[in-house]
Design a protein around this motif. Structure first.
Motif: not given
Length: 161
Positions: A117-135
């Motif tokens: 799973t991936t999560l990007v936390k922005k410098a302003d404290g908000s987050s982008m949607p969680v992603g999930s990858v099977t690779t």
């Protein structure tokens, strides 16, 4: 006299299945190695930076919409199962990677796959949607990680056991 063959066959089949499940569980890794590249994608001049290496995906949609790809950072991370590994990006954002599962092959010859799973936390404290990858091991996947200098940061991730 009772015929015990069907019962014996069922017991033997169950034992084989239990042994196979046990062997799979024992061979499943508890951590993955991750090669991570922070890439700057934009529409200025430059083409694909030779330091990126071979990533044919960059020449195909949706990545081909950008005229230039520059390698900003390369790093390695160990992804322990169910433990978040956080990597700070050049734009101040943080990408969090979490190794969630091993997906065993359903057929002989199919590869083992890994769910991250991936999560990007922005410098302003908000987050982008969680992603999930099977690779598969060695296969690169990408995470969009926000704006940067008239373009975007794309994170290229390749995992291996």
């Amino acid at each position: 006299m009772t015929n015990l063959r069907p019962a014996m066959f069922a017991c033997a089949a169950a034992a084989v299945l239990m042994f196979a499940a046990s062997a799979r569980a024992q061979s499943a890794p508890t951590a993955l190695n991750a090669d991570v590249m922070a890439l700057h994608a934009h529409n200025g001049k430059g083409g694909i930076d030779g330091k990126i290496g071979k990533l044919p995906q960059l020449k195909k949609p949706p990545f081909s919409q950008f005229k230039s790809w520059k390698l900003l950072e390369k790093s390695k991370a160990t992804l322990a199962k169910d433990v978040i590994a956080a990597l700070r990006l050049p734009n101040g954002n943080v990408v969090e990677l979490n190794f969630k599962a091993v997906v065993m092959p359903q057929k002989v010859g199919d590869p083992v796959k890994y769910t991250v799973t991936t999560l990007v936390k922005k410098a302003d404290g908000s987050s982008m949607p969680v992603g999930s990858v099977t690779t598969k091991a060695g296969e690169v996947f990408f995470v969009s990680a926000g704006q940067h200098l008239m373009g975007v940061i794309m994170v290229a991730i390749k995992v291996s056991p």
